[in-house]
Design a protein around this motif. Structure first.
Motif, PDB file in Angstrom:
ATOM      1  N   GLU A  81       0.876  -1.222   0.008  1.00  0.00           N
ATOM      2  CA  GLU A  81      -0.071   0.055  -0.027  1.00  0.00           C
ATOM      3  C   GLU A  81       0.874   1.331  -0.096  1.00  0.00           C
ATOM      4  N   HIS A  82       1.929   1.192   0.539  1.00  0.00           N
ATOM      5  CA  HIS A  82       2.959   2.449   0.711  1.00  0.00           C
ATOM      6  C   HIS A  82       4.038   2.309  -0.584  1.00  0.00           C
ATOM      7  N   MET A  83       3.520   1.606  -1.647  1.00  0.00           N
ATOM      8  CA  MET A  83       4.451   1.736  -2.735  1.00  0.00           C
ATOM      9  C   MET A  83       3.971   1.865  -3.960  1.00  0.00           C
ATOM     10  N   ALA A  84       4.771   2.305  -4.839  1.00  0.00           N
ATOM     11  CA  ALA A  84       4.372   2.633  -6.343  1.00  0.00           C
ATOM     12  C   ALA A  84       4.134   1.207  -6.983  1.00  0.00           C
ATOM     13  N   PRO A  85       3.005   0.975  -7.715  1.00  0.00           N
ATOM     14  CA  PRO A  85       2.850  -0.213  -8.354  1.00  0.00           C
ATOM     15  C   PRO A  85       4.064  -0.799  -9.270  1.00  0.00           C
ATOM     16  N   GLU A  86       5.002   0.027  -9.648  1.00  0.00           N
ATOM     17  CA  GLU A  86       6.019  -0.513 -10.460  1.00  0.00           C
ATOM     18  C   GLU A  86       7.267  -0.799  -9.587  1.00  0.00           C
ATOM     19  N   GLU A  87       7.210  -0.396  -8.259  1.00  0.00           N
ATOM     20  CA  GLU A  87       8.165  -0.460  -7.233  1.00  0.00           C
ATOM     21  C   GLU A  87       7.508  -2.188  -6.607  1.00  0.00           C
ATOM     22  N   VAL A  88       6.461  -2.348  -6.608  1.00  0.00           N
ATOM     23  CA  VAL A  88       5.876  -3.536  -6.178  1.00  0.00           C
ATOM     24  C   VAL A  88       6.388  -4.692  -7.047  1.00  0.00           C
ATOM     25  N   ILE A  89       5.960  -4.430  -8.427  1.00  0.00           N
ATOM     26  CA  ILE A  89       6.319  -5.365  -9.470  1.00  0.00           C
ATOM     27  C   ILE A  89       7.740  -5.574  -9.411  1.00  0.00           C
ATOM     28  N   GLY A  90       8.635  -4.730  -9.341  1.00  0.00           N
ATOM     29  CA  GLY A  90      10.030  -4.814  -9.165  1.00  0.00           C
ATOM     30  C   GLY A  90      10.577  -5.729  -7.990  1.00  0.00           C
ATOM     31  N   MET A  91      10.021  -5.520  -6.784  1.00  0.00           N
ATOM     32  CA  MET A  91      10.195  -5.985  -5.712  1.00  0.00           C
ATOM     33  C   MET A  91       9.830  -7.550  -5.775  1.00  0.00           C
ATOM     34  N   LEU A  92       8.744  -7.806  -6.454  1.00  0.00           N
ATOM     35  CA  LEU A  92       8.066  -9.390  -6.536  1.00  0.00           C
ATOM     36  C   LEU A  92       8.962 -10.040  -7.253  1.00  0.00           C
ATOM     37  N   ASN A  93       9.136  -9.327  -8.588  1.00  0.00           N
ATOM     38  CA  ASN A  93       9.893  -9.908  -9.669  1.00  0.00           C
ATOM     39  C   ASN A  93      11.613 -10.811  -8.860  1.00  0.00           C
ATOM     40  N   ALA A  94      12.264  -9.540  -8.270  1.00  0.00           N
ATOM     41  CA  ALA A  94      13.428  -9.979  -7.739  1.00  0.00           C
ATOM     42  C   ALA A  94      13.373 -11.019  -6.709  1.00  0.00           C
ATOM     43  N   TYR A  95      12.084 -11.071  -5.934  1.00  0.00           N
ATOM     44  CA  TYR A  95      11.947 -12.110  -4.955  1.00  0.00           C
ATOM     45  C   TYR A  95      11.594 -13.386  -5.699  1.00  0.00           C
ATOM     46  N   PHE A  96      10.589 -13.462  -6.370  1.00  0.00           N
ATOM     47  CA  PHE A  96      10.095 -14.612  -6.997  1.00  0.00           C
ATOM     48  C   PHE A  96      11.318 -15.199  -7.788  1.00  0.00           C
ATOM     49  N   ASP A  97      12.111 -14.515  -8.441  1.00  0.00           N
ATOM     50  CA  ASP A  97      13.058 -14.812  -9.498  1.00  0.00           C
ATOM     51  C   ASP A  97      14.117 -15.997  -8.395  1.00  0.00           C
ATOM     52  N   ALA A  98      14.548 -15.290  -7.358  1.00  0.00           N
ATOM     53  CA  ALA A  98      15.409 -16.039  -6.630  1.00  0.00           C
ATOM     54  C   ALA A  98      14.879 -17.259  -5.807  1.00  0.00           C
ATOM     55  N   MET A  99      13.318 -16.923  -5.434  1.00  0.00           N
ATOM     56  CA  MET A  99      12.786 -18.278  -4.943  1.00  0.00           C
ATOM     57  C   MET A  99      12.509 -19.514  -6.062  1.00  0.00           C
ATOM     58  N   VAL A 100      12.200 -19.047  -7.068  1.00  0.00           N
ATOM     59  CA  VAL A 100      12.209 -20.179  -8.096  1.00  0.00           C
ATOM     60  C   VAL A 100      13.315 -20.860  -8.540  1.00  0.00           C
TER      61      VAL A 100
END
Length: 177
Positions: A81-100
């Motif tokens: 809620e406290h992030m811009a949508p582009e930041e959320v996507i960037g954060m999730l992509n970095a997280y998911f890439d590492a986890m996958v």
């Protein structure tokens, strides 16, 4: 006249060969794109198995024991809620890439992403009885990687978070739905 006819036959054959080559190039390109899409979710070995399978339905519905791993970001809604949508996507992509990457390393198959949650299945690749241990090792490595990832996130100005991971083993029906 005979050399003119031979020339026409050769020209026709060349045109047919060119059409066949174009057809095969298109098919190879499409197979490459399919393989690339598959390997975003499953290990290269399983993608090859699916792509090389000659049956109409390569993954028949079968009942078997499997281990399912769920991982989800704690308090994701309030974080995002406290992030811009582009930041959320960037954060999730970095997280998911590492986890996958970790899931694949431990012979897991990515099942799906649901918002900030991921679901992976173990016991489908390699020896089925190794599924529970592979899932637990993946969970431990995921927690370790999250700690180092949070250091990287701080430097990028992303919020830090914790991840909850659940693992369960039992009978499932696997295949195409």
């Amino acid at each position: 006249e005979r050399s003119s006819r031979n020339f026409q036959e050769l020209t026709t054959k060349m045109m047919l060969y060119a059409r066949d080559i174009e057809h095969y190039q298109k098919r190879l390109r499409e197979e490459g794109e399919s393989r690339q899409r598959l390997t975003r979710y499953i290990d290269h070995n399983l993608a090859d198995k699916i792509m090389n399978n000659k049956e109409d339905t390569p993954l028949q519905n079968t009942r078997q024991e499997a281990t399912i791993l769920f991982a989800d970001i704690r308090s994701f809604t309030s974080i995002s809620e406290h992030m811009a949508p582009e930041e959320v996507i960037g954060m999730l992509n970095a997280y998911f890439d590492a986890m996958v990457e970790i899931i694949f390393h431990h012979n897991g198959v990515l099942d799906k992403f649901v918002g900030d949650e991921l679901m992976a299945t173990f016991g489908l690749l390699g020896e089925p009885e190794e599924g529970p241990l592979n899932a637990l090792n993946a969970a431990i490595d995921m927690q370790r990687r999250c700690k180092s990832l949070m250091s990287e996130f701080r430097l990028k100005g992303y919020p830090v978070f914790e991840v909850g991971i659940g693992v369960n083993t039992g009978d499932v029906v696997m295949g195409n739905v």
